[in-house]
Design a protein around this motif. Structure first.
Motif, short mmCIF file in Angstrom:
data_model
loop_
_atom_site.label_atom_id
_atom_site.label_comp_id
_atom_site.label_asym_id
_atom_site.label_seq_id
_atom_site.Cartn_x
_atom_site.Cartn_y
_atom_site.Cartn_z
N VAL A 160 1.00 -1.19 0.15
CA VAL A 160 0.16 0.20 0.08
C VAL A 160 0.73 1.20 0.04
O VAL A 160 1.90 1.55 1.02
N GLY A 161 0.74 1.99 -1.03
CA GLY A 161 1.92 2.94 -1.23
C GLY A 161 2.92 2.81 -2.08
O GLY A 161 3.94 3.35 -1.87
N GLY B 203 8.30 2.18 -1.38
CA GLY B 203 7.27 1.01 -1.71
C GLY B 203 7.40 0.62 -3.03
O GLY B 203 7.25 -0.79 -3.24
N LEU B 204 7.66 1.33 -3.93
CA LEU B 204 7.98 0.82 -5.30
C LEU B 204 9.15 -0.29 -5.59
O LEU B 204 9.06 -1.38 -6.08
N ALA B 205 10.07 0.17 -5.01
CA ALA B 205 11.61 -0.77 -4.86
C ALA B 205 11.29 -1.99 -3.98
O ALA B 205 11.39 -3.05 -4.46
N GLU C 83 9.40 -17.35 -5.94
CA GLU C 83 8.50 -18.00 -5.21
C GLU C 83 7.22 -17.13 -4.95
O GLU C 83 6.06 -17.37 -4.60
N VAL C 84 7.10 -15.80 -5.50
CA VAL C 84 6.10 -14.71 -5.54
C VAL C 84 5.38 -14.85 -6.86
O VAL C 84 6.08 -14.49 -7.89
N GLU C 85 4.20 -14.97 -6.63
CA GLU C 85 3.39 -15.33 -7.83
C GLU C 85 2.89 -13.80 -8.38
O GLU C 85 2.52 -13.35 -9.45
N ARG C 86 2.44 -12.92 -7.25
CA ARG C 86 1.84 -11.68 -7.62
C ARG C 86 1.98 -10.50 -6.47
O ARG C 86 2.14 -10.90 -5.25
N VAL C 87 2.21 -9.46 -7.04
CA VAL C 87 2.55 -8.21 -6.16
C VAL C 87 1.39 -7.24 -6.52
O VAL C 87 1.29 -6.78 -7.52
N TYR C 88 0.27 -7.23 -5.54
CA TYR C 88 -0.53 -5.86 -5.58
C TYR C 88 -0.35 -4.76 -5.14
O TYR C 88 0.50 -4.57 -4.05
N VAL C 89 0.01 -3.46 -5.89
CA VAL C 89 0.31 -2.26 -5.58
C VAL C 89 -1.20 -1.45 -5.34
O VAL C 89 -1.89 -1.15 -6.44
N VAL C 90 -1.37 -0.70 -4.30
CA VAL C 90 -2.23 0.01 -3.95
C VAL C 90 -1.96 1.43 -3.80
O VAL C 90 -1.00 1.58 -2.77
N ASP C 91 -2.31 2.51 -4.51
CA ASP C 91 -1.81 3.86 -4.38
C ASP C 91 -2.94 4.61 -5.04
O ASP C 91 -3.37 4.42 -5.89
N LYS C 92 -2.67 6.24 -4.65
CA LYS C 92 -3.67 6.90 -5.19
C LYS C 92 -2.88 7.51 -6.67
O LYS C 92 -3.87 8.30 -7.29
N LYS D 12 4.19 -9.46 -12.78
CA LYS D 12 3.71 -9.87 -11.59
C LYS D 12 2.97 -8.80 -10.86
O LYS D 12 2.25 -9.09 -10.12
N ILE D 13 3.29 -7.47 -11.30
CA ILE D 13 2.84 -6.39 -10.53
C ILE D 13 1.50 -5.85 -10.90
O ILE D 13 1.21 -5.37 -12.16
N GLN D 14 0.48 -5.87 -10.34
CA GLN D 14 -0.89 -5.22 -10.78
C GLN D 14 -1.22 -4.26 -9.57
O GLN D 14 -1.12 -4.25 -8.45
N SER D 15 -1.78 -3.17 -10.25
CA SER D 15 -1.95 -1.82 -9.78
C SER D 15 -3.26 -1.50 -9.63
O SER D 15 -4.24 -1.81 -10.46
N PHE D 16 -3.66 -0.78 -8.45
CA PHE D 16 -4.91 -0.36 -8.16
C PHE D 16 -5.06 1.07 -7.65
O PHE D 16 -4.17 1.43 -6.70
N LEU D 17 -5.77 1.87 -8.09
CA LEU D 17 -5.84 3.23 -7.84
C LEU D 17 -6.72 3.29 -6.59
O LEU D 17 -7.91 3.10 -6.44
#
Length: 256
Positions: free
Chosen positions: A7-8, A14-16, A26-35, A55-60
């Motif tokens: 988150v952020g 956070g991006l790093a 071993e990581v299948e998905r990384v969700y990113v939530v940010d404005k 693998k990175i999926q972003s949500f506003l």
């Protein structure tokens, strides 16, 4: 397979952290939530042009909103990292009431609300759930020019320490990691125009290691810098506050 939520995570540390997690097999998905939209770093290794980046999926989402039900969709994660926050180097006299409200809400209240949505996972005595929060060394001592920011970080720190005690008494090994750095080079908060992944990679790597170990506290550069700073503060907080004021005024340093 592992799944994480940052988150952020649209920029800065956070991006790093999100990028380094995505590099792991071993990581299948990384969700990113940010404005803000996710902005791939323009320096260092660009994982967003590799297989890991997919693998990175972003949500506003704006954490100042009232409705946090978006978080309830991330039922599959085993790692939560909260890096969202705000702060501005300014005397208290120059801060508006709106800035005070938003800083306390985003840095302190939002952290508590996010963790509340995943607290049942932290309480589990059978499942490993990793959780971390970017706090600040400012939460440990008076910080002139960062009065409200420091107050919000102190609130985060005490909240984490209190809840970790409750987790211990509940019999779970899960903990909330308090990451309390000073200045972080390569971030916009530190004055950079963009996220510099090459500069952030060592710190992000250390944070992930402490997350995996379920540690409850990580103060980067503690032995090199902050042990002495905190000792001086505890010996005479008035004198150290004046020293911090003069130091910031002279150097514009963001470390404490």
């Amino acid at each position: 397979m592992r799944r994480a939520l940052v988150v952020g995570g649209a920029n800065g540390i956070g991006l790093a952290i999100a990028a380094l997690m995505a590099e792991r097999s071993e990581v299948e998905r990384v969700y990113v939530v940010d404005k803000d939209p996710l902005i791939p770093p323009v320096t260092g290794k660009d994982v967003f042009s590799t297989q890991g980046g997919s693998k990175i999926q972003s949500f506003l989402f704006d954490l100042l909103k009232d409705d946090y039900t978006l978080l309830d969709r991330f039922t599959d994660i085993d790692t939560l990292m909260i890096t969202a926050g705000r702060g501005r180097m300014e005397l208290f006299a120059e801060l508006s009431e709106e800035e005070i409200i938003q800083t306390m809400s985003l840095n302190a209240t939002a952290t508590m609300r996010i963790i509340k949505h995943f607290y049942h996972r932290l309480l589990s005595t059978t499942d490993d759930f990793r959780c971390g929060v970017m706090v600040s060394i400012a939460g440990y001592l008076s910080s002139p020019f960062y009065s409200v920011y420091a107050a919000s970080k102190a609130a985060q720190r005490i909240f984490i320490e209190s809840v970790n005690t409750e987790l211990t008494k509940a019999g779970t090994t899960n903990r909330i990691l308090n990451v309390s750095p000073g200045s972080i080079r390569g971030t916009r908060f530190n004055g950079a125009s963009h996220t510099q992944l090459d500069l952030l990679r060592p710190l992000a790597t250390d944070i992930i290691s402490h997350l995996e170990a379920k540690d409850d506290l990580f103060i980067p550069q503690y032995d090199e810098v902050y042990h002495d700073v905190l000792d001086r503060y505890h010996t005479d907080f008035r004198r150290e506050g004046l020293h911090s004021y003069d130091y910031k005024l002279k150097t514009k340093d963001l470390r404490h």
